[in-house]
Scaffold this motif. Structure first.
Motif, PDB file in Angstrom:
ATOM      1  N   ASN A  66      94.321  41.479  42.589  1.00  0.00           N
ATOM      2  CA  ASN A  66      95.709  41.393  42.140  1.00  0.00           C
ATOM      3  C   ASN A  66      96.574  40.732  43.206  1.00  0.00           C
ATOM      4  O   ASN A  66      97.404  39.868  42.909  1.00  0.00           O
ATOM      5  N   PHE A  67      96.391  41.124  44.457  1.00  0.00           N
ATOM      6  CA  PHE A  67      97.140  40.520  45.559  1.00  0.00           C
ATOM      7  C   PHE A  67      96.812  39.037  45.702  1.00  0.00           C
ATOM      8  O   PHE A  67      97.705  38.194  45.840  1.00  0.00           O
ATOM      9  N   LEU A  68      95.539  38.704  45.688  1.00  0.00           N
ATOM     10  CA  LEU A  68      95.123  37.315  45.873  1.00  0.00           C
ATOM     11  C   LEU A  68      95.722  36.417  44.802  1.00  0.00           C
ATOM     12  O   LEU A  68      96.161  35.292  45.074  1.00  0.00           O
ATOM     13  N   GLY A  69      95.743  36.911  43.582  1.00  0.00           N
ATOM     14  CA  GLY A  69      96.248  36.115  42.470  1.00  0.00           C
ATOM     15  C   GLY A  69      97.733  35.834  42.521  1.00  0.00           C
ATOM     16  O   GLY A  69      98.231  34.983  41.770  1.00  0.00           O
ATOM     17  N   LYS A  70      98.459  36.503  43.413  1.00  0.00           N
ATOM     18  CA  LYS A  70      99.899  36.270  43.549  1.00  0.00           C
ATOM     19  C   LYS A  70     100.213  35.088  44.471  1.00  0.00           C
ATOM     20  O   LYS A  70     101.361  34.646  44.543  1.00  0.00           O
ATOM     21  N   HIS A  71      99.202  34.600  45.177  1.00  0.00           N
ATOM     22  CA  HIS A  71      99.408  33.450  46.055  1.00  0.00           C
ATOM     23  C   HIS A  71      99.446  32.184  45.194  1.00  0.00           C
ATOM     24  O   HIS A  71      98.570  31.978  44.352  1.00  0.00           O
ATOM     25  N   PRO A  72     100.433  31.304  45.391  1.00  0.00           N
ATOM     26  CA  PRO A  72     100.563  30.123  44.530  1.00  0.00           C
ATOM     27  C   PRO A  72      99.406  29.140  44.631  1.00  0.00           C
ATOM     28  O   PRO A  72      99.222  28.312  43.730  1.00  0.00           O
ATOM     29  N   GLU A  73      98.614  29.216  45.700  1.00  0.00           N
ATOM     30  CA  GLU A  73      97.483  28.312  45.861  1.00  0.00           C
ATOM     31  C   GLU A  73      96.149  28.970  45.510  1.00  0.00           C
ATOM     32  O   GLU A  73      95.094  28.360  45.660  1.00  0.00           O
ATOM     33  N   VAL A  74      96.212  30.216  45.022  1.00  0.00           N
ATOM     34  CA  VAL A  74      95.000  30.956  44.667  1.00  0.00           C
ATOM     35  C   VAL A  74      94.999  31.232  43.163  1.00  0.00           C
ATOM     36  O   VAL A  74      95.947  31.809  42.630  1.00  0.00           O
ATOM     37  N   TYR A  75      93.939  30.830  42.499  1.00  0.00           N
ATOM     38  CA  TYR A  75      93.765  31.150  41.084  1.00  0.00           C
ATOM     39  C   TYR A  75      92.749  32.276  40.967  1.00  0.00           C
ATOM     40  O   TYR A  75      91.622  32.175  41.461  1.00  0.00           O
ATOM     41  N   MET A  76      93.171  33.348  40.321  1.00  0.00           N
ATOM     42  CA  MET A  76      92.290  34.477  40.063  1.00  0.00           C
ATOM     43  C   MET A  76      92.036  34.575  38.564  1.00  0.00           C
ATOM     44  O   MET A  76      92.977  34.535  37.773  1.00  0.00           O
ATOM     45  N   PHE A  77      90.782  34.676  38.188  1.00  0.00           N
ATOM     46  CA  PHE A  77      90.406  34.826  36.781  1.00  0.00           C
ATOM     47  C   PHE A  77      91.310  35.858  36.111  1.00  0.00           C
ATOM     48  O   PHE A  77      91.427  36.993  36.605  1.00  0.00           O
ATOM     49  N   PRO A  78      91.986  35.516  35.014  1.00  0.00           N
ATOM     50  CA  PRO A  78      93.058  36.363  34.489  1.00  0.00           C
ATOM     51  C   PRO A  78      92.621  37.652  33.810  1.00  0.00           C
ATOM     52  O   PRO A  78      93.446  38.525  33.571  1.00  0.00           O
ATOM     53  N   HIS A  79      91.340  37.798  33.490  1.00  0.00           N
ATOM     54  CA  HIS A  79      90.897  38.972  32.743  1.00  0.00           C
ATOM     55  C   HIS A  79      90.254  40.009  33.653  1.00  0.00           C
ATOM     56  O   HIS A  79      89.374  40.764  33.240  1.00  0.00           O
ATOM     57  N   LYS A  80      90.639  39.993  34.916  1.00  0.00           N
ATOM     58  CA  LYS A  80      90.209  40.957  35.927  1.00  0.00           C
ATOM     59  C   LYS A  80      88.779  40.733  36.385  1.00  0.00           C
ATOM     60  O   LYS A  80      88.540  40.423  37.530  1.00  0.00           O
ATOM     61  N   GLU A  81      87.808  40.866  35.507  1.00  0.00           N
ATOM     62  CA  GLU A  81      86.407  40.729  35.910  1.00  0.00           C
ATOM     63  C   GLU A  81      85.635  40.007  34.810  1.00  0.00           C
ATOM     64  O   GLU A  81      85.706  40.401  33.647  1.00  0.00           O
ATOM     65  N   SER A  82      84.877  38.969  35.181  1.00  0.00           N
ATOM     66  CA  SER A  82      84.087  38.277  34.162  1.00  0.00           C
ATOM     67  C   SER A  82      82.697  38.889  34.018  1.00  0.00           C
ATOM     68  O   SER A  82      82.116  38.880  32.945  1.00  0.00           O
ATOM     69  N   HIS A  83      82.150  39.415  35.130  1.00  0.00           N
ATOM     70  CA  HIS A  83      80.785  39.961  35.152  1.00  0.00           C
ATOM     71  C   HIS A  83      79.768  38.946  34.619  1.00  0.00           C
ATOM     72  O   HIS A  83      78.727  39.344  34.086  1.00  0.00           O
ATOM     73  N   PHE A  84      80.061  37.661  34.752  1.00  0.00           N
ATOM     74  CA  PHE A  84      79.198  36.659  34.131  1.00  0.00           C
ATOM     75  C   PHE A  84      77.774  36.699  34.669  1.00  0.00           C
ATOM     76  O   PHE A  84      76.807  36.786  33.910  1.00  0.00           O
ATOM     77  N   PHE A  85      77.619  36.637  35.985  1.00  0.00           N
ATOM     78  CA  PHE A  85      76.277  36.542  36.559  1.00  0.00           C
ATOM     79  C   PHE A  85      75.475  37.831  36.412  1.00  0.00           C
ATOM     80  O   PHE A  85      74.252  37.817  36.545  1.00  0.00           O
ATOM     81  N   SER A  86      76.157  38.936  36.107  1.00  0.00           N
ATOM     82  CA  SER A  86      75.465  40.218  35.968  1.00  0.00           C
ATOM     83  C   SER A  86      75.283  40.656  34.521  1.00  0.00           C
ATOM     84  O   SER A  86      74.204  41.120  34.142  1.00  0.00           O
TER      85      SER A  86
END
Length: 278
Positions: free
Chosen positions: A21-41
């Motif tokens: 949540n903190f990281l996603g507030k930085h204007p140069e950081v994009y954080m996946f919007p749905h919290k967790e993708s769990h794609f690789f797992s």
């Protein structure tokens, strides 16, 4: 489509939600919007192009990524998948007191719909519950494929006591403006007190193939509005069987000792390393 260039890989219940949540507030950081993708797992069968298509960063984003704590639960195949598709990615691994993490993760498993009669039963039946607290073993799986300068290890306790310093570390690591200040005064996210359990029909709905896509399409405000109709509060009594307690502590103490030493923490950072009890 855009490839992620960083991942928050866990550990589960070690502050990953708050950190992301903190990281996603930085204007140069994009954080996946749905919290967790769990794609690789959990969703690897959907294909790597499906995964890449979910990342739509705004112009100006330098760090593009997501956080899924299931990536560090102890499945070596998951680590190999990450290394295969994202060999240049930077990894952030945040940990906490290993026993507190187990207790919190047990509550999360119940929140996720798994049914265990007790903590003792869960430890015996769900291997990742303890494996995820073997931090030295978990990070070494990633170190087989990623250089140490590609891995940032953080401690939840530091994030709680000095969040700005930890975030500056993250921003420097990700190659974005490290001077950007994040508002860190907020309610605890994904805490034990917030845990809930599905009503039966909601548990059935989660098992349907369309559920994930439908969930990601719905706006957050709508999900929050309907949550009281979908889930009910969960109360959990955390009780350790004495024999299980000693078995877990004996399993963890050498691993934790090596982990703390390698990442520059005193051996008593979480208390007596031979006891690891709160």
């Amino acid at each position: 489509m855009m490839k992620p260039n960083y991942l928050v890989i866990g550990a589960a219940k070690a502050g990953t939600t708050t950190l992301c949540n903190f990281l996603g507030k930085h204007p140069e950081v994009y954080m996946f919007p749905h919290k967790e993708s769990h794609f690789f797992s959990l969703h690897y069968e959907r294909g790597i192009e499906w995964y890449y298509s979910k990342f739509n960063p705004l112009q100006g984003a330098k760090a593009i990524g997501e956080g899924s704590p299931t990536y560090s639960e102890g499945n070596s195949e998951v680590v190999q998948r990450i290394a295969q598709h994202l060999p240049e990615a930077k990894l952030i691994y945040i940990v906490r007191h290993p026993i507190q993490r187990i207790e919190s993760d047990f509550t999360q498993l119940l929140d996720n719909g798994l049914k265990f009669g007790s903590l003792d039963v869960a430890i015996k039946q769900w291997k990742p519950l303890v494996q995820s607290s073997c931090y030295w073993a978990r990070i070494n799986e990633f170190r087989k494929y990623f250089r140490d300068d590609k891995i940032l290890v953080l401690f939840m306790e530091d994030l709680v006591t000095n969040p700005q310093s930890v975030l500056q570390q993250c921003f420097e690591f990700l190659g974005v403006d490290p001077t950007f200040q994040i508002e860190t005064q907020q309610p605890a996210l994904n805490s034990r007190a917030s845990k809930q359990v599905d009503y039966p029909w909601m548990a059935w709905l989660r098992k349907q193939k369309f559920f994930l896509d439908a969930k990601w399409l719905l706006p957050t405000w709508m999900i929050k509005s309907f949550k009281p109709l979908l889930r009910k509060p969960l109360t959990v009594d955390i009780h350790w069987n004495e024999a299980t307690r000693h078995e877990v502590v004996n399993l963890l103490h050498e691993d934790i000792e090596k982990f703390l030493s390698f990442y520059g923490k005193p051996d008593n950072y979480w208390g007596d390393v031979n006891n690891l009890w709160v």
